[in-house]
Every structure is written in C-alpha cells, then in structure tokens.
Enzyme design. Structure first.
Site, PDB file in Angstrom:
ATOM      1  N   ARG A   1      66.571  20.371 -12.878  1.00  0.00           N
ATOM      2  CA  ARG A   1      67.291  21.070 -13.948  1.00  0.00           C
ATOM      3  C   ARG A   1      68.760  20.714 -14.119  1.00  0.00           C
ATOM      4  O   ARG A   1      69.348  21.042 -15.134  1.00  0.00           O
ATOM      5  CB  ARG A   1      67.157  22.585 -13.752  1.00  0.00           C
TER       6      ARG A   1
ATOM      7  N   ARG B   1      65.036  16.847  -4.501  1.00  0.00           N
ATOM      8  CA  ARG B   1      65.040  17.455  -5.841  1.00  0.00           C
ATOM      9  C   ARG B   1      65.871  16.649  -6.837  1.00  0.00           C
ATOM     10  O   ARG B   1      66.520  17.226  -7.708  1.00  0.00           O
ATOM     11  CB  ARG B   1      65.568  18.891  -5.791  1.00  0.00           C
TER      12      ARG B   1
ATOM     13  N   TYR C   1      54.348  31.274   1.125  1.00  0.00           N
ATOM     14  CA  TYR C   1      54.182  31.561  -0.311  1.00  0.00           C
ATOM     15  C   TYR C   1      52.822  32.202  -0.591  1.00  0.00           C
ATOM     16  O   TYR C   1      52.694  33.074  -1.453  1.00  0.00           O
ATOM     17  CB  TYR C   1      54.345  30.272  -1.136  1.00  0.00           C
TER      18      TYR C   1
ATOM     19  N   ASP D   1      55.152  19.505  -6.977  1.00  0.00           N
ATOM     20  CA  ASP D   1      55.665  20.641  -6.211  1.00  0.00           C
ATOM     21  C   ASP D   1      54.813  20.828  -4.967  1.00  0.00           C
ATOM     22  O   ASP D   1      53.641  20.443  -4.951  1.00  0.00           O
ATOM     23  CB  ASP D   1      55.652  21.933  -7.040  1.00  0.00           C
TER      24      ASP D   1
ATOM     25  N   ARG E   1      60.916  19.018 -19.793  1.00  0.00           N
ATOM     26  CA  ARG E   1      60.353  20.274 -19.294  1.00  0.00           C
ATOM     27  C   ARG E   1      59.997  21.188 -20.471  1.00  0.00           C
ATOM     28  O   ARG E   1      58.922  21.789 -20.484  1.00  0.00           O
ATOM     29  CB  ARG E   1      61.375  20.914 -18.343  1.00  0.00           C
TER      30      ARG E   1
HETATM   31  O1  CP3 Z   1      62.626  16.146  -5.115  1.00  0.00           O
HETATM   32  C1  CP3 Z   1      62.177  15.957  -6.262  1.00  0.00           C
HETATM   33  O2  CP3 Z   1      62.887  15.601  -7.226  1.00  0.00           O
HETATM   34  C2  CP3 Z   1      60.696  16.089  -6.499  1.00  0.00           C
HETATM   35  C3  CP3 Z   1      60.280  17.327  -7.037  1.00  0.00           C
HETATM   36  C4  CP3 Z   1      60.159  18.589  -6.205  1.00  0.00           C
HETATM   37  C5  CP3 Z   1      60.105  19.873  -6.815  1.00  0.00           C
HETATM   38  N1  CP3 Z   1      59.847  20.791  -5.850  1.00  0.00           N
HETATM   39  C6  CP3 Z   1      60.273  20.115  -8.245  1.00  0.00           C
HETATM   40  C7  CP3 Z   1      60.569  21.480  -8.730  1.00  0.00           C
HETATM   41  C8  CP3 Z   1      60.003  18.780  -4.824  1.00  0.00           C
HETATM   42  C9  CP3 Z   1      60.049  17.773  -3.697  1.00  0.00           C
HETATM   43  C10 CP3 Z   1      59.792  20.187  -4.619  1.00  0.00           C
HETATM   44  C11 CP3 Z   1      59.537  20.783  -3.296  1.00  0.00           C
HETATM   45  C12 CP3 Z   1      59.528  22.242  -3.151  1.00  0.00           C
HETATM   46  N2  CP3 Z   1      59.045  23.183  -4.010  1.00  0.00           N
HETATM   47  C13 CP3 Z   1      59.941  22.909  -1.971  1.00  0.00           C
HETATM   48  C14 CP3 Z   1      60.436  22.255  -0.705  1.00  0.00           C
HETATM   49  C15 CP3 Z   1      61.818  21.766  -0.826  1.00  0.00           C
HETATM   50  C16 CP3 Z   1      62.850  22.834  -0.938  1.00  0.00           C
HETATM   51  O3  CP3 Z   1      63.561  22.822  -1.937  1.00  0.00           O
HETATM   52  O4  CP3 Z   1      62.952  23.648  -0.008  1.00  0.00           O
HETATM   53  C17 CP3 Z   1      59.756  24.297  -2.184  1.00  0.00           C
HETATM   54  C18 CP3 Z   1      60.099  25.404  -1.207  1.00  0.00           C
HETATM   55  C19 CP3 Z   1      59.174  24.446  -3.471  1.00  0.00           C
HETATM   56  C20 CP3 Z   1      58.739  25.710  -4.108  1.00  0.00           C
HETATM   57  C21 CP3 Z   1      59.403  25.956  -5.397  1.00  0.00           C
HETATM   58  N3  CP3 Z   1      59.213  25.200  -6.537  1.00  0.00           N
HETATM   59  C22 CP3 Z   1      60.311  26.992  -5.712  1.00  0.00           C
HETATM   60  C23 CP3 Z   1      60.795  28.038  -4.706  1.00  0.00           C
HETATM   61  C24 CP3 Z   1      60.659  26.841  -7.045  1.00  0.00           C
HETATM   62  C25 CP3 Z   1      61.515  27.769  -7.876  1.00  0.00           C
HETATM   63  C26 CP3 Z   1      62.926  27.715  -7.535  1.00  0.00           C
HETATM   64  C27 CP3 Z   1      63.570  26.485  -8.060  1.00  0.00           C
HETATM   65  O5  CP3 Z   1      64.256  25.789  -7.321  1.00  0.00           O
HETATM   66  O6  CP3 Z   1      63.417  26.282  -9.255  1.00  0.00           O
HETATM   67  C28 CP3 Z   1      60.003  25.688  -7.552  1.00  0.00           C
HETATM   68  C29 CP3 Z   1      60.085  25.112  -8.898  1.00  0.00           C
HETATM   69  C30 CP3 Z   1      60.490  23.703  -9.061  1.00  0.00           C
HETATM   70  N4  CP3 Z   1      60.008  22.646  -8.309  1.00  0.00           N
HETATM   71  C31 CP3 Z   1      61.403  23.187 -10.026  1.00  0.00           C
HETATM   72  C32 CP3 Z   1      61.460  21.800  -9.824  1.00  0.00           C
HETATM   73  C33 CP3 Z   1      62.252  20.805 -10.610  1.00  0.00           C
HETATM   74  C34 CP3 Z   1      62.135  24.002 -11.074  1.00  0.00           C
HETATM   75  C35 CP3 Z   1      61.177  24.622 -12.055  1.00  0.00           C
HETATM   76  C36 CP3 Z   1      61.404  24.279 -13.511  1.00  0.00           C
HETATM   77  O7  CP3 Z   1      61.931  23.237 -13.859  1.00  0.00           O
HETATM   78  O8  CP3 Z   1      60.973  25.103 -14.300  1.00  0.00           O
END
Ligand code: CP3
Length: 364
Positions: free
Chosen positions: A33, A29, A156, A79, A42
């Site tokens: 944010r 990640r 999910y 994602d 964003r």
């Molecule tokens: O690593 C990176 O920088 C690449 C981007 C990336 C995102 N999500 C961007 C994201 C990666 C590799 C993921 C993987 C992901 N997404 C996982 C597996 C890794 C982990 O963290 O366990 C999972 C379970 C998700 C599902 C997901 N996406 C959730 C539960 C959420 C909401 C909670 C949160 O952390 O925000 C997201 C949204 C998300 N994915 C954001 C980002 C930057 C935030 C949303 C936003 O900016 O509005």
C-alpha cells in the site's frame, strides 16, 4: 528459463555466504500500500484475495517495486493466510480491521476435521501466480516464495484474526497440548507441500514468516513453533535447476533463540531490529546467512538519518559475504516511497567497501 540465465544472482550467492560485489537487498512487504501503483491495481482487483487469485494481477504487483528500485529479489505477491482460507475457514480482509475468518478453530474436534489443502488443487492459484511472476521477471532477479510458520498460521485460525494477547491460541498449547501438536503437524505438512509446489512452479528461494513466534515463552517456542519449522525444512527440495534453494526462517522477536533457529538446517536467519547484526554474526554467522535488520520506522526519518543508519547496519555486520540487507519487519503503508530510494542509494554507495572488489558474483 533455467536459473543459470539469471541476470542478477547476488542474493542467491549471499545466502550461500559466497562473495558478492555489494550487499544485496529486498524488503519484506515490498509490494504494497505505500505504492500508489499498488493501490490502483488493488482497486481494480476489487478485493485483496481477488488480487491474490489473479496470476496476471499478482505478477503485475510483484514487479512494481522492481520498476522503482534496484532490488535484488522479487517476492511473490500473496499472503500467508491462503492456507487457512483453503482449509475452509473463509478469509476476508475488512477495511481497518485486517484479516477476519468466517470460522474459527475452537476445539480438538475442529482440528481433526480440518482438511489438508494441496498445492496441486485448492492452492493451485498460488502456483499459477508463482509461474506468472517467474515468466514476467524473465531472469531479472530471483523470485522468493513464502509461507507462514505453523504457529503463526494457527494464531490467526484460533483467534479468528489478528490478536494482541494470543489468549485463545496460547490456551490451546497450555490446556490441550496433544491437540495443539496435531494442528501444528497438519499445518507443517501442508506448508511443506505448499513450498514444494512453489519451487516446482519456479520459486528460487523460500522464506518462512514466524511473525508471532516471539510471543511465546522459550519452552513453548521450541515445542510448538521451532520444531515444526524444522519439520518443514526437512521436507524441502534443496536444489533445483542446478542451484541451491535457500530457505530463510524469520522469527520476529526470536533474537534469544538464534542458535536453535540456525540448527534447523535453514540457509538464512531473518533478524528484526532488536538484535544486533554483530551479535548475531558472532553467534551463528559461520553457519548461516543473516537477513535484516533496519527498523521499518527508520523509513519515516529524513534521508540523512536513513543513510547514517544504513551505514551503521553495514558496519554492524562487517566485512565479507553472508548479509542480505532487509528491514527488520514489513514496510509500513505510510512510508514515503522516496525514502526507500534513499535507503537503497546509500546501500549501493556504501556496501561495496565491505566486499572484495574482485568478487565476480552478479552479472548485472
Ligand atoms: O512481501 C511482499 O511484498 C509479499 C506480499 C505479502 C503480503 N503479506 C501482502 C499483503 C507477504 C509476504 C505477506 C505476509 C504476511 N501476511 C504476514 C507475515 C509477515 C508480517 O508482516 O508479519 C502476516 C502476519 C500476514 C497476515 C496479514 N495479511 C495481515 C495481518 C494483513 C492485514 C494488515 C496489513 O498489513 O494490511 C494482511 C493483508 C496484506 N497482505 C496486505 C498486503 C499487501 C494489505 C491488504 C490490502 O492491500 O488490502
């Protein structure tokens, strides 16, 4: 561009357990944010999925952490939930709630009706983002492509969003194992096509996030999560542009199953902070590279503590190649960006002592 023109190949070498001059690092990640410049793009994109669907904006945020920090890899900005979205479940990110699906998978009939989206069509926008990232990177560092594991995606899809207990998704495994197997098989083959598409579009390493594998009991973990990650690994291209495409499996909470994870044929195993690198290396370090495993909460500590813990992590792995430094899970949105600096500075100062000075490795 061929990967022989890579300016920094430390991470690819480390995944093959070849000598490097210092321990390579990236962060799960790493674009997100905690960075003000991410929040700006964003906002400009309007929605999270809007950002993922724009190759130009996705490439821009993919490169943001590399402009701030000396990282050894970029990870595609996207994602894991793009696949369930493309299966027609309708993904939305609701402020404060995380991901929410318009439709849930409730019955065996729902499972059998799910379409298998392809990398060439429904998920084309992700491949376009990969190609845009690769172009913008211009060989600076390798690009990591990724996906969720079938089980993690299924949670999910069945829960309709995030869950604390996984009651509905586990009930499917217990009550209707045959339907559950059909769902995992469909997801595994879709994921394999998706990862193959990412490699064709330019991804140079791959990672499978099994974020919720550790919520399963050992029997169900092997039967419904691990077996399908193996099915994916078996379908992956192992080489492209004359170089191995390393694949890393990360089961959060999977420390007790490391031998089984290493047996899937993967190149790297991701570790969270609950497993010691010393223990993991002793158990599987002769077969695979290890990725991890600083507690992401450590980045809320002060820089002296961060430095001490980076030193501890390096000492735990010990001398020699095969370690890819990372956090034990994604970086948190509240993380002060200057603390990431402290972590990377400490790693650059302290890690060369764990490698042979003569290592040629990276060219940068
Ligand atoms: O690593 C990176 O920088 C690449 C981007 C990336 C995102 N999500 C961007 C994201 C990666 C590799 C993921 C993987 C992901 N997404 C996982 C597996 C890794 C982990 O963290 O366990 C999972 C379970 C998700 C599902 C997901 N996406 C959730 C539960 C959420 C909401 C909670 C949160 O952390 O925000 C997201 C949204 C998300 N994915 C954001 C980002 C930057 C935030 C949303 C936003 O900016 O509005």
């Amino acid at each position: 561009m061929s990967s022989s023109e890579l300016k920094n190949d430390r991470i690819l070498r480390a995944f093959q357990r070849q000598p490097v001059d210092r321990t390579p690092v990236w962060m799960m990640r790493q674009a997100g944010r905690y960075l003000a410049e991410y929040r700006e793009v964003r906002a400009q994109a309007g929605s999270f999925m809007g950002l993922c669907r724009s190759p130009e904006l996705a490439a821009r945020v993919t490169l943001q952490p590399l402009e701030r920090y000396e990282l050894d890899a970029a990870i595609l900005f996207s994602d894991i939930l793009t696949i369930p979205d493309a299966m027609g479940l309708g993904l939305n990110f609701v402020a404060g709630e995380g991901p929410v699906f318009e439709h849930r998978v409730k019955t065996a009939a729902d499972i059998d009706r799910l379409p298998q989206p392809s990398a060439e069509k429904e998920l084309r926008y992700v491949m376009d983002a990969v190609a845009a990232c690769r172009k913008e990177l211009a060989g600076q560092v390798p690009l990591i492509g990724f996906t969720g594991s079938p089980w993690t995606l299924a949670t999910y899809m069945i829960e309709g969003g995030s869950s604390k207990t996984f009651a509905a998704s586990k009930s499917l495994l217990f009550n209707e194992p045959e339907a559950a197997h059909r769902l995992m098989a469909k997801l595994a083959d879709t994921v394999a096509d998706y990862l193959n598409g990412q490699v064709e579009a330019g991804a140079q390493a791959l990672m499978i996030f099994d974020t919720w594998g550790g919520a399963l009991d050992p029997v169900r973990y092997r039967e419904f999560s691990l077996a399908y990650m193996r099915r994916i690994v078996e379908q992956l291209p192992r080489e492209r542009e004359g170089r191995r495409i390393p694949v890393t499996l990360f089961t959060k909470g999977g420390g007790q199953w490391l031998e089984d994870i290493a047996d899937t044929g993967c190149d790297g195993v991701g570790l969270d902070w609950t497993t010691s690198l010393t223990d993991a290396r002793r158990r599987i370090g002769d077969r695979v590279a290890l990725q991890g495993n600083l507690d992401p909460c450590m980045l809320h500590a002060n820089p002296e503590v961060i430095r001490r813990e980076v030193a501890r992590c390096l000492e735990e792995f010990g001398h020699g190649p095969g370690h890819v430094f990372n956090l034990g899970h994604g970086i948190q949105p509240e993380t002060p960006p200057e603390n990431v600096d402290a972590m990377i500075r400490a790693l650059h100062e302290l890690s060369p002592a764990y490698h042979d000075a003569a290592a040629t490795s990276a060219t940068s």
